[in-house]
Design a protein around this motif. Structure first.
Motif, short mmCIF file in Angstrom:
data_model
loop_
_atom_site.label_atom_id
_atom_site.label_comp_id
_atom_site.label_asym_id
_atom_site.label_seq_id
_atom_site.Cartn_x
_atom_site.Cartn_y
_atom_site.Cartn_z
N GLN A 256 -40.88 -40.99 -24.02
CA GLN A 256 -42.12 -41.71 -24.27
C GLN A 256 -42.09 -42.40 -25.63
O GLN A 256 -42.50 -43.56 -25.77
CB GLN A 256 -43.29 -40.73 -24.20
N GLN A 257 -41.60 -41.72 -26.65
CA GLN A 257 -41.53 -42.33 -27.98
C GLN A 257 -40.48 -43.43 -28.05
O GLN A 257 -40.67 -44.44 -28.74
CB GLN A 257 -41.24 -41.25 -29.03
N VAL A 258 -39.38 -43.24 -27.32
CA VAL A 258 -38.32 -44.25 -27.33
C VAL A 258 -38.80 -45.54 -26.67
O VAL A 258 -38.60 -46.64 -27.22
CB VAL A 258 -37.07 -43.72 -26.62
N TYR A 259 -39.47 -45.44 -25.52
CA TYR A 259 -39.85 -46.64 -24.76
C TYR A 259 -41.27 -47.09 -25.06
O TYR A 259 -41.48 -48.20 -25.56
CB TYR A 259 -39.66 -46.38 -23.26
N ALA A 260 -42.26 -46.26 -24.81
CA ALA A 260 -43.64 -46.66 -25.07
C ALA A 260 -43.90 -46.82 -26.55
O ALA A 260 -44.72 -47.64 -26.96
CB ALA A 260 -44.60 -45.64 -24.46
N SER B 19 -33.11 -53.83 -25.85
CA SER B 19 -32.32 -52.65 -25.50
C SER B 19 -32.85 -51.99 -24.24
O SER B 19 -32.09 -51.58 -23.36
CB SER B 19 -32.32 -51.64 -26.66
N GLU B 20 -34.18 -51.88 -24.14
CA GLU B 20 -34.78 -51.28 -22.94
C GLU B 20 -34.43 -52.11 -21.70
O GLU B 20 -34.08 -51.55 -20.66
CB GLU B 20 -36.29 -51.18 -23.09
N MET C 78 -27.54 -47.42 -27.89
CA MET C 78 -28.36 -48.60 -28.11
C MET C 78 -28.87 -48.62 -29.56
O MET C 78 -28.94 -49.69 -30.18
CB MET C 78 -29.53 -48.63 -27.13
N LEU C 79 -29.20 -47.46 -30.09
CA LEU C 79 -29.64 -47.39 -31.49
C LEU C 79 -28.50 -47.77 -32.44
O LEU C 79 -28.71 -48.48 -33.43
CB LEU C 79 -30.15 -45.99 -31.81
N LEU C 80 -27.30 -47.28 -32.13
CA LEU C 80 -26.15 -47.63 -32.98
C LEU C 80 -25.86 -49.13 -32.92
O LEU C 80 -25.47 -49.73 -33.93
CB LEU C 80 -24.92 -46.84 -32.55
N GLN C 81 -26.09 -49.74 -31.75
CA GLN C 81 -25.91 -51.19 -31.68
C GLN C 81 -26.98 -51.90 -32.51
O GLN C 81 -26.67 -52.85 -33.24
CB GLN C 81 -25.98 -51.68 -30.23
#
Length: 423
Positions: free
Chosen positions: A272-276, A284-285, A101-104
């Motif tokens: 937690q850092q990726v989503y919250a 992406s989420e 998702m980050l690469l996208q």
């Protein structure tokens, strides 16, 4: 806790649309929550019947809770602590999906790109039409070299330090052919995620482990989590919660499908850092936490669940004597990681323990949930089934007609998170 057939539980969970009635309220006592989780680990440890269990929770406030008990090494009998690392097994797929998702978002790939646009796959079945998205949600029809009848395990177990090449791994699928035409059905495939690891290497021009560090570990200042591309009987992992199967075969043959190692707290902090922390976009989420038309309980590298009307997503793992789970609850912005270095003697006890941990965390926010007793209006985090050694899909996915419902719940959860962030 009373478990019902999964299809019936999903039907009963139609009242999940009332999710927005669970508004963010004044929270409870963090110290009390920590005490309750520690006591739960103590009381459930005997029933789990594993060498060691480790739990980590990261709250929306940033407070961290760890609880652990048992043995970190089945040979030396070293006592477990919060710094011991475990194999994550198929929770690795969730981390791989985050990388994609980050690469996208960076513009390096698009999820509907054909895989052949990025990775050379000579003679691979349907290589010209398989998309990245189909590999991520297991609808590409890729034969699974791990969970299918072949000589893979006999070779891997007889040569535990053998480093496998991509050609050797992919040859199983080349020889077996496709399970079905891409986009025609759902079938869990470790080989599909192995290919996604090759894609990440091709796009980043790095090893998979290096790409993980550059995409997630370094930007998030994490320690205690890595893609294991090196360990064997001669090169053990430091601070490892080892069991007698820890190095039974080289994880180069699993790759991005299951080669991650982490401390539970490091895994929970990453999620937690990726989503919250909005490290990936809301879009992406939402994509990761929305099921496909072919399996409404599996998104892009994510299993989707509901328990007492609380939607959450993440992944499970079962591999080489390790069981793991990562869960993120969007409504409360909470991450939970639980890992054991052995297979619980009774599968139901594992799922019961996971449900109780989650409900204890949710009760910190709601203050109203009953965490004991029986209920006929619950959807367990997982449907309890018998463990199958090294079968990455020992947690069966449900079918049914709730994909729209899960999509709505996911969207509401993201909106709640966004509203809370703005407030």
């Amino acid at each position: 806790m009373k478990y019902l057939p999964h299809s019936l539980l999903l039907f009963l969970s139609l009242n999940m649309l009332s999710l927005n009635t669970y508004a963010i309220s004044e929270t409870g006592d963090v110290d009390l929550l920590k005490t309750n989780i520690i006591n739960m680990v103590e009381s459930e440890f005997t029933r789990l019947s594993v060498p060691g269990v480790s739990v980590a929770v990261v709250l929306d406030s940033g407070d961290e809770i760890t609880a652990f008990k048992g043995t970190a090494n089945t040979e030396t009998k070293e006592e477990l602590n919060e710094d011991h690392q475990f194999r994550l097994a198929s929770v690795s797929k969730h981390l791989t999906a985050i990388m994609l998702m980050l690469l996208q978002e960076q513009g390096d790939i698009a999820l509907d790109d054909k895989i052949i646009n990025h990775v050379d796959l000579p003679d691979f079945p349907n290589r010209d039409i398989i998309t990245i998205r189909q590999l991520m949600n297991h609808t590409a029809g890729v034969y699974d070299h791990v969970n299918s009848p072949n000589d893979y395990f006999s070779i891997a177990l007889s040569e535990p330090n053998r480093v496998w090449t991509p050609e050797e791994v992919l040859n199983y699928t080349v020889q077996a052919g496709a399970d079905f035409q891409p986009g025609a059905a759902y079938s869990y495939s470790n080989t599909g995620y192995y290919i996604l690891g090759l894609l990440i290497e091709a796009v980043t021009e790095q090893t998979f482990a290096e790409a993980f560090n550059d995409l997630l570990v370094n930007p998030l200042s994490l320690t205690g989590i890595f893609a294991d591309d090196y360990s064997d009987t001669n090169t053990p992992i430091e601070m490892f919660a080892a069991n007698n199967r820890a190095y039974e075969y080289h994880k180069s043959s699993i790759g991005a499908a299951g080669n991650f190692v982490a401390k539970p707290l490091a895994l929970a902090k990453l999620g937690q850092q990726v989503y919250a922390g909005n490290f990936i976009s809301d879009e992406s989420e939402a994509a990761m936490s929305t099921g496909s038309d072919l399996n409404n309980a599996y998104g892009l590298g994510s299993r989707l669940w509901s328990l007492q009307n609380i939607f959450h997503f993440g992944h499970t793992g079962t591999l080489g004597g390790y069981k793991s789970i990562y869960m993120y609850i969007p409504e409360y912005e909470v991450s939970i990681a639980v890992i054991v270095n052995g297979y619980p003697a009774v599968s139901d006890n594992w799922w019961h323990f996971l449900d109780e941990v989650m409900l204890e965390v949710v009760s910190y926010y709601k203050g109203t949930l009953e965490t004991g007793g029986e209920s006929t209006d619950e959807t367990p985090t997982e449907e309890p089934v018998e463990d199958e050694d090294d079968n990455e899909e020992d947690d069966k996915d449900s079918g049914g007609s709730t994909s729209l419902l899960l999509l709505l719940i996911s969207s509401v959860a993201v909106l709640l998170r966004r509203r809370k962030t703005l407030n």
